[in-house]
Design a protein around this motif. Structure first.
Motif, PDB file in Angstrom:
ATOM      1  N   ALA A 119       0.411  -1.452  -0.003  1.00  0.00           N
ATOM      2  CA  ALA A 119       0.230   0.035  -0.098  1.00  0.00           C
ATOM      3  C   ALA A 119       0.958   1.375  -0.277  1.00  0.00           C
ATOM      4  CB  ALA A 119      -1.072  -0.166   1.264  1.00  0.00           C
ATOM      5  N   ILE A 120       1.547   1.606   0.884  1.00  0.00           N
ATOM      6  CA  ILE A 120       2.807   2.098   0.901  1.00  0.00           C
ATOM      7  C   ILE A 120       3.515   2.948  -0.850  1.00  0.00           C
ATOM      8  CG2 ILE A 120       5.413   3.289   2.071  1.00  0.00           C
ATOM      9  CD1 ILE A 120       4.164   1.622   4.495  1.00  0.00           C
ATOM     10  N   LEU A 121       3.702   1.597  -1.028  1.00  0.00           N
ATOM     11  CA  LEU A 121       4.648   1.668  -2.359  1.00  0.00           C
ATOM     12  C   LEU A 121       3.431   2.568  -3.510  1.00  0.00           C
ATOM     13  CD1 LEU A 121       7.329  -1.131  -2.003  1.00  0.00           C
ATOM     14  CD2 LEU A 121       7.367   0.578  -1.839  1.00  0.00           C
ATOM     15  N   GLY A 122       2.670   1.217  -3.795  1.00  0.00           N
ATOM     16  CA  GLY A 122       1.577   1.864  -4.403  1.00  0.00           C
ATOM     17  C   GLY A 122       1.355   3.383  -4.575  1.00  0.00           C
ATOM     18  N   PHE A 123       1.036   3.925  -2.962  1.00  0.00           N
ATOM     19  CA  PHE A 123       0.895   5.387  -3.147  1.00  0.00           C
ATOM     20  C   PHE A 123       2.019   5.889  -3.367  1.00  0.00           C
ATOM     21  CE2 PHE A 123      -0.308   8.391  -0.051  1.00  0.00           C
ATOM     22  CZ  PHE A 123      -1.833   9.237  -0.766  1.00  0.00           C
ATOM     23  N   GLY A 124       2.734   5.642  -3.099  1.00  0.00           N
ATOM     24  CA  GLY A 124       4.035   6.820  -3.064  1.00  0.00           C
ATOM     25  C   GLY A 124       4.353   6.426  -4.551  1.00  0.00           C
ATOM     26  N   ARG A 125       4.066   5.762  -5.965  1.00  0.00           N
ATOM     27  CA  ARG A 125       4.652   5.673  -7.231  1.00  0.00           C
ATOM     28  C   ARG A 125       4.315   7.197  -7.756  1.00  0.00           C
ATOM     29  NH1 ARG A 125       6.380   0.207  -7.658  1.00  0.00           N
ATOM     30  NH2 ARG A 125       4.814  -0.611  -7.371  1.00  0.00           N
ATOM     31  N   ASP A 126       3.546   8.166  -7.449  1.00  0.00           N
ATOM     32  CA  ASP A 126       2.976   9.261  -8.161  1.00  0.00           C
ATOM     33  C   ASP A 126       3.455   9.993  -6.743  1.00  0.00           C
ATOM     34  OD1 ASP A 126       2.684   7.783 -10.454  1.00  0.00           O
ATOM     35  OD2 ASP A 126       0.609   7.071 -10.313  1.00  0.00           O
ATOM     36  N   ILE A 127       5.125  11.126  -6.821  1.00  0.00           N
ATOM     37  CA  ILE A 127       4.496  11.917  -5.662  1.00  0.00           C
ATOM     38  C   ILE A 127       4.867  13.377  -6.557  1.00  0.00           C
ATOM     39  CG2 ILE A 127       5.867  12.959  -4.115  1.00  0.00           C
ATOM     40  CD1 ILE A 127       6.452   9.786  -3.747  1.00  0.00           C
ATOM     41  N   PRO A 128       3.273  13.719  -5.809  1.00  0.00           N
ATOM     42  CA  PRO A 128       3.226  15.341  -7.073  1.00  0.00           C
ATOM     43  C   PRO A 128       4.404  16.142  -6.561  1.00  0.00           C
ATOM     44  CG  PRO A 128       1.661  14.870  -4.861  1.00  0.00           C
ATOM     45  CD  PRO A 128       2.845  13.751  -4.892  1.00  0.00           C
ATOM     46  N   ALA A 129       4.876  17.327  -7.543  1.00  0.00           N
ATOM     47  CA  ALA A 129       5.818  18.161  -6.860  1.00  0.00           C
ATOM     48  C   ALA A 129       5.556  18.383  -5.871  1.00  0.00           C
ATOM     49  CB  ALA A 129       5.729  19.655  -8.588  1.00  0.00           C
ATOM     50  N   SER A 130       4.764  18.997  -5.723  1.00  0.00           N
ATOM     51  CA  SER A 130       4.394  19.649  -3.788  1.00  0.00           C
ATOM     52  C   SER A 130       5.038  18.729  -2.531  1.00  0.00           C
ATOM     53  CB  SER A 130       3.008  19.958  -3.506  1.00  0.00           C
ATOM     54  OG  SER A 130       2.214  19.502  -3.708  1.00  0.00           O
ATOM     55  N   GLY A 131       5.173  17.299  -3.326  1.00  0.00           N
ATOM     56  CA  GLY A 131       5.615  16.266  -2.397  1.00  0.00           C
ATOM     57  C   GLY A 131       4.499  15.508  -1.251  1.00  0.00           C
ATOM     58  N   LEU A 132       5.620  15.064  -0.822  1.00  0.00           N
ATOM     59  CA  LEU A 132       4.854  13.598  -0.148  1.00  0.00           C
ATOM     60  C   LEU A 132       4.951  13.158   1.556  1.00  0.00           C
ATOM     61  CD1 LEU A 132       3.974   9.751  -0.835  1.00  0.00           C
ATOM     62  CD2 LEU A 132       5.298  10.225   1.783  1.00  0.00           C
ATOM     63  N   LEU A 133       3.706  13.262   2.394  1.00  0.00           N
ATOM     64  CA  LEU A 133       4.217  13.704   3.607  1.00  0.00           C
ATOM     65  C   LEU A 133       3.742  12.409   4.280  1.00  0.00           C
ATOM     66  CD1 LEU A 133       4.305  16.216   6.839  1.00  0.00           C
ATOM     67  CD2 LEU A 133       2.920  14.649   7.133  1.00  0.00           C
ATOM     68  N   VAL A 134       5.611  11.528   4.807  1.00  0.00           N
ATOM     69  CA  VAL A 134       4.250  10.491   5.514  1.00  0.00           C
ATOM     70  C   VAL A 134       4.919  10.732   7.094  1.00  0.00           C
ATOM     71  CG1 VAL A 134       6.970   9.350   5.132  1.00  0.00           C
ATOM     72  CG2 VAL A 134       5.112   7.709   5.648  1.00  0.00           C
ATOM     73  N   HIS A 135       4.582  10.506   8.214  1.00  0.00           N
ATOM     74  CA  HIS A 135       4.578  10.282   9.116  1.00  0.00           C
ATOM     75  C   HIS A 135       4.097   9.171  10.191  1.00  0.00           C
ATOM     76  CE1 HIS A 135       0.462  10.472  11.713  1.00  0.00           C
ATOM     77  NE2 HIS A 135      -0.276  10.961  10.080  1.00  0.00           N
ATOM     78  N   CYS A 136       4.646   8.984  11.562  1.00  0.00           N
ATOM     79  CA  CYS A 136       3.904   7.999  12.311  1.00  0.00           C
ATOM     80  C   CYS A 136       4.335   8.653  13.918  1.00  0.00           C
ATOM     81  CB  CYS A 136       4.896   6.987  12.737  1.00  0.00           C
ATOM     82  SG  CYS A 136       6.763   7.415  13.436  1.00  0.00           S
ATOM     83  N   PHE A 137       3.488   8.283  14.831  1.00  0.00           N
ATOM     84  CA  PHE A 137       3.569   8.313  15.950  1.00  0.00           C
ATOM     85  C   PHE A 137       4.695   9.472  16.780  1.00  0.00           C
ATOM     86  CE2 PHE A 137       3.532   9.126  20.968  1.00  0.00           C
ATOM     87  CZ  PHE A 137       2.505   9.152  21.153  1.00  0.00           C
ATOM     88  N   ALA A 138       5.769   8.732  16.496  1.00  0.00           N
ATOM     89  CA  ALA A 138       6.845   9.678  17.284  1.00  0.00           C
ATOM     90  C   ALA A 138       7.678  10.370  15.765  1.00  0.00           C
ATOM     91  CB  ALA A 138       8.318   9.048  17.657  1.00  0.00           C
ATOM     92  N   GLY A 139       7.524   9.583  14.626  1.00  0.00           N
ATOM     93  CA  GLY A 139       8.406  10.465  13.070  1.00  0.00           C
ATOM     94  C   GLY A 139       9.939   9.863  13.024  1.00  0.00           C
ATOM     95  N   LEU A 173      12.216   2.847  -4.656  1.00  0.00           N
ATOM     96  CA  LEU A 173      11.450   2.410  -4.562  1.00  0.00           C
ATOM     97  C   LEU A 173      11.855   3.610  -5.950  1.00  0.00           C
ATOM     98  CD1 LEU A 173       8.329   2.135  -6.243  1.00  0.00           C
ATOM     99  CD2 LEU A 173       8.100   3.615  -5.161  1.00  0.00           C
ATOM    100  N   HIS A 174      11.851   5.000  -5.977  1.00  0.00           N
ATOM    101  CA  HIS A 174      12.032   5.720  -7.268  1.00  0.00           C
ATOM    102  C   HIS A 174      13.879   5.743  -7.038  1.00  0.00           C
ATOM    103  CE1 HIS A 174       8.313   7.255  -7.149  1.00  0.00           C
ATOM    104  NE2 HIS A 174       8.418   7.231  -6.048  1.00  0.00           N
ATOM    105  N   ASN A 175      15.132   5.085  -6.649  1.00  0.00           N
ATOM    106  CA  ASN A 175      16.352   4.897  -6.960  1.00  0.00           C
ATOM    107  C   ASN A 175      16.704   3.976  -7.047  1.00  0.00           C
ATOM    108  OD1 ASN A 175      17.072   8.692  -6.922  1.00  0.00           O
ATOM    109  ND2 ASN A 175      15.520   7.438  -5.405  1.00  0.00           N
ATOM    110  N   PRO A 176      16.193   2.803  -8.207  1.00  0.00           N
ATOM    111  CA  PRO A 176      16.211   1.639  -8.025  1.00  0.00           C
ATOM    112  C   PRO A 176      17.948   1.294  -7.743  1.00  0.00           C
ATOM    113  CG  PRO A 176      14.850   1.842  -9.619  1.00  0.00           C
ATOM    114  CD  PRO A 176      15.196   3.102  -9.692  1.00  0.00           C
ATOM    115  N   GLY A 177      18.823   0.329  -7.021  1.00  0.00           N
ATOM    116  CA  GLY A 177      20.682   0.025  -7.335  1.00  0.00           C
ATOM    117  C   GLY A 177      20.597   1.599  -5.846  1.00  0.00           C
ATOM    118  N   GLY A 178      19.791   2.678  -5.514  1.00  0.00           N
ATOM    119  CA  GLY A 178      20.633   3.588  -4.917  1.00  0.00           C
ATOM    120  C   GLY A 178      20.323   3.405  -3.494  1.00  0.00           C
ATOM    121  N   GLU A 179      20.245   1.989  -2.708  1.00  0.00           N
ATOM    122  CA  GLU A 179      19.804   2.275  -1.155  1.00  0.00           C
ATOM    123  C   GLU A 179      20.771   2.496  -0.669  1.00  0.00           C
ATOM    124  OE1 GLU A 179      17.496  -1.110  -3.844  1.00  0.00           O
ATOM    125  OE2 GLU A 179      20.071  -0.983  -4.006  1.00  0.00           O
TER     126      GLU A 179
END
Length: 172
Positions: free
Chosen positions: A72-92, A106-112
């Motif tokens: 779900a995370i990868l599917g949702f994050g495949r298309d990231i708008p120019a304004s960005g994507l913010l991801v958060h959890c409880f403590a960050g 995902l967006h930089n294969p081989g760049g782990e």
């Protein structure tokens, strides 16, 4: 260039107001603090997933991160708008940083390795959840590169959580 932001729950509303991301991923524990409403974000631009920040099933009541959460995370994050994507959890510092590291991979294969270096440079307190990373490594067919990049990451040098982290999506 698209941007990833990482936040904790306490600073979420202020951080969303400040950077106005086009998408938000919420990663919280089931039955815990409910995520706040975020004005200006439509339902299709918000992903809320509920699982505990654990790596082993030591308590039968805990919901472990699972492959479907990572998909779900990868599917949702495949298309990231120019304004960005913010991801958060409880403590960050754990679930959200693991999701950000997976999205960088995902967006930089081989760049782990570079993704892990950038995450550490952006955050002295990041401790990505290793189970989420192992699941992302499998989902992205990284053949262990993402797990090894996490293991090679220098340890966290701060326990000062909070704030807003910014990572450019493109590593090159």
């Amino acid at each position: 260039m698209s941007v990833l932001y990482i936040s904790d729950l306490a600073g979420l509303e202020a951080n969303v107001a400040a950077v106005q991301p086009g998408k938000v991923i919420t990663l919280l524990a089931p039955g815990g603090t409910p995520p706040p409403e975020l004005p200006g974000l439509t339902a299709e631009n918000r992903l809320c997933l509920f699982f505990h920040d654990v790596t082993e099933p030591t308590d039968p009541a805990w919901v472990l991160p699972a492959a479907h959460h990572v998909e779900a995370i990868l599917g949702f994050g495949r298309d990231i708008p120019a304004s960005g994507l913010l991801v958060h959890c409880f403590a960050g510092f754990s679930r959200s940083t693991a999701a950000a590291l997976a999205l960088l991979a995902l967006h930089n294969p081989g760049g782990e390795d570079e993704a892990a270096r950038r995450l550490r440079a952006a955050s002295a307190h990041a401790v990505p959840n290793p189970l989420l990373i192992a699941l992302a490594d499998a989902a992205l067919a990284c053949d262990g590169r993402l797990r090894r990049a996490l293991q090679a990451m220098p340890p966290a040098t701060s326990q000062a959580y909070g704030g807003l982290m910014r990572l450019d999506l493109a590593l090159r």
